[in-house]
Design a protein around this motif. Structure first.
Motif, mmCIF file in Angstrom:
data_model
loop_
_atom_site.group_PDB
_atom_site.id
_atom_site.type_symbol
_atom_site.label_atom_id
_atom_site.label_comp_id
_atom_site.label_asym_id
_atom_site.label_seq_id
_atom_site.Cartn_x
_atom_site.Cartn_y
_atom_site.Cartn_z
ATOM 1 N N TYR A 1 3.444 5.895 -7.163
ATOM 2 C CA TYR A 1 2.571 6.652 -8.052
ATOM 3 C C TYR A 1 2.786 8.160 -7.889
ATOM 4 O O TYR A 1 2.856 8.893 -8.871
ATOM 5 C CB TYR A 1 1.094 6.286 -7.834
ATOM 6 C CG TYR A 1 0.229 6.892 -8.903
ATOM 7 C CD1 TYR A 1 0.250 6.393 -10.197
ATOM 8 C CD2 TYR A 1 -0.572 7.991 -8.626
ATOM 9 C CE1 TYR A 1 -0.516 6.976 -11.197
ATOM 10 C CE2 TYR A 1 -1.337 8.576 -9.622
ATOM 11 C CZ TYR A 1 -1.309 8.059 -10.908
ATOM 12 O OH TYR A 1 -2.054 8.636 -11.904
ATOM 13 N N GLU A 2 2.889 8.613 -6.650
ATOM 14 C CA GLU A 2 3.029 10.054 -6.394
ATOM 15 C C GLU A 2 4.400 10.594 -6.787
ATOM 16 O O GLU A 2 4.501 11.710 -7.302
ATOM 17 C CB GLU A 2 2.800 10.356 -4.906
ATOM 18 C CG GLU A 2 1.380 10.181 -4.455
ATOM 19 C CD GLU A 2 1.219 10.315 -2.941
ATOM 20 O OE1 GLU A 2 2.235 10.508 -2.224
ATOM 21 O OE2 GLU A 2 0.073 10.208 -2.471
ATOM 22 N N ARG B 1 1.410 3.956 -3.178
ATOM 23 C CA ARG B 1 1.158 5.398 -3.047
ATOM 24 C C ARG B 1 2.401 6.196 -3.410
ATOM 25 O O ARG B 1 2.347 7.131 -4.220
ATOM 26 C CB ARG B 1 0.702 5.734 -1.626
ATOM 27 C CG ARG B 1 0.461 7.230 -1.393
ATOM 28 C CD ARG B 1 -0.015 7.517 0.018
ATOM 29 N NE ARG B 1 0.797 6.941 1.070
ATOM 30 C CZ ARG B 1 1.951 7.459 1.506
ATOM 31 N NH1 ARG B 1 2.426 8.567 0.980
ATOM 32 N NH2 ARG B 1 2.612 6.867 2.485
ATOM 33 N N ARG C 1 -2.403 -2.329 -9.205
ATOM 34 C CA ARG C 1 -3.078 -1.135 -9.739
ATOM 35 C C ARG C 1 -3.871 -1.504 -10.994
ATOM 36 O O ARG C 1 -4.998 -1.049 -11.187
ATOM 37 C CB ARG C 1 -2.038 -0.056 -10.021
ATOM 38 C CG ARG C 1 -2.651 1.277 -10.301
ATOM 39 C CD ARG C 1 -1.611 2.387 -10.137
ATOM 40 N NE ARG C 1 -2.161 3.624 -10.612
ATOM 41 C CZ ARG C 1 -2.896 4.454 -9.890
ATOM 42 N NH1 ARG C 1 -3.142 4.190 -8.620
ATOM 43 N NH2 ARG C 1 -3.381 5.547 -10.411
ATOM 44 N N ARG D 1 -8.826 8.941 -9.127
ATOM 45 C CA ARG D 1 -7.829 7.977 -8.646
ATOM 46 C C ARG D 1 -6.493 8.005 -9.374
ATOM 47 O O ARG D 1 -5.589 7.258 -8.999
ATOM 48 C CB ARG D 1 -8.381 6.554 -8.803
ATOM 49 C CG ARG D 1 -9.623 6.356 -8.006
ATOM 50 C CD ARG D 1 -10.290 5.085 -8.329
ATOM 51 N NE ARG D 1 -11.553 5.101 -7.618
ATOM 52 C CZ ARG D 1 -12.392 4.127 -7.599
ATOM 53 N NH1 ARG D 1 -12.138 3.050 -8.259
ATOM 54 N NH2 ARG D 1 -13.519 4.232 -6.927
ATOM 55 N N ASP E 1 0.828 -1.214 0.000
ATOM 56 C CA ASP E 1 0.000 0.000 0.000
ATOM 57 C C ASP E 1 0.861 1.261 0.000
ATOM 58 O O ASP E 1 0.620 2.195 -0.773
ATOM 59 C CB ASP E 1 -0.949 0.019 1.197
ATOM 60 C CG ASP E 1 -2.053 -1.017 1.092
ATOM 61 O OD1 ASP E 1 -2.288 -1.562 -0.009
ATOM 62 O OD2 ASP E 1 -2.695 -1.289 2.137
#
Length: 186
Positions: A21-22, A18, A62, A98, A14
C-alpha cells in the motif's frame, strides 16, 4: 491456492499489505517482505506460492476490512437515504484514517495494467459489490436503478479527489452532491 495462515504467514501478509500500500505492488520485492516479516523467502513462497498470490491476498484482506468497516457504519444509520449518505461519511473517515493513498484496488490495477491480470478481476469484483450495495440502498430508498451508478461514480470520484487531488473534504462534497441528486430524483 488457499494456504494455512500460520503466525509467520500472518506476519508476511501484514508486512506485505503495509509495503504494497505504501510503496506500490511493483516496487516491493519478496526479499524485502521476507526480511521485514523476519522469515525466509522460502517461507513466503511456502505460505503464498507467488508474489501474485500474495498481492491478491493483500487486496482481498484489505477489501474485507473495508466491507466490515462500511457495514458497521451502515448498521449505525437510520433509513435508506441516511444509509446512502452514511457511505460517504464512511469513505471520508476511511480515507482520512486508513487509506490516504486512495483505493488499493485502483492503485494495483494502475501498476499492473494488463486487463487479464487477476488483480483486475479482483478489483472488478470489489467495484461490482459496491455498485450492488448502492443499487440495494437506492431501491430501498425508492430511487431508480441508475442512481446506483451515479452514487458509485461520486464515491470513486471522492476517493480520487482525496488521494490525488489533495481535497481533504472530497467525501463531504460527494455526500452533499449525493443528497442533491437524491432530492432531485424524487
Amino acid at each position: 491456492m488457499e494456504r494455512t495462515m500460520t503466525p509467520a504467514a500472518r506476519r508476511v501478509l501484514d508486512v506485505a499489505g503495509r509495503l504494497f500500500y505504501e510503496r506500490g505492488v511493483g516496487q516491493v520485492g519478496m526479499e524485502l517482505i521476507a526480511a521485514e516479516a523476519n522469515v525466509t523467502k522460502k517461507t513466503v513462497y511456502d505460505r503464498f506460492g507467488s508474489k501474485e498470490a500474495l498481492i491478491l491476498a493483500y487486496l482481498r484482506e484489505r477489501d474485507e476490512r473495508w466491507r466490515t468497516f462500511l457495514d458497521a457504519r451502515l448498521a449505525e444509520s437510520g433509513g435508506p437515504r441516511e444509509r446512502i449518505l452514511a457511505t460517504f461519511d464512511a469513505i471520508g473517515e476511511w480515507l482520512s484514517t486508513r487509506s490516504a493513498r486512495g483505493c488499493s484496488m485502483v492503485n494495483a490495477c494502475a501498476e499492473l495494467p494488463d486487463p487479464a491480470h487477476p488483480v483486475h478481476r479482483t478489483a472488478a469484483e470489489q467495484k461490482a459489490w459496491l455498485r450492488n450495495l448502492y443499487a440495494e440502498l437506492a431501491t430501498e430508498a425508492g430511487l431508480d436503478a441508475e442512481m446506483a451508478d451515479r452514487l458509485l461514480i461520486l464515491h470513486e470520484g471522492a476517493v480520487v479527489a482525496f488521494s490525488v487531488g489533495n481535497m481533504p473534504d472530497a467525501a463531504r462534497t460527494a455526500r452533499g452532491t449525493a443528497e442533491m441528486i437524491m432530492n432531485a430524483a424524487t
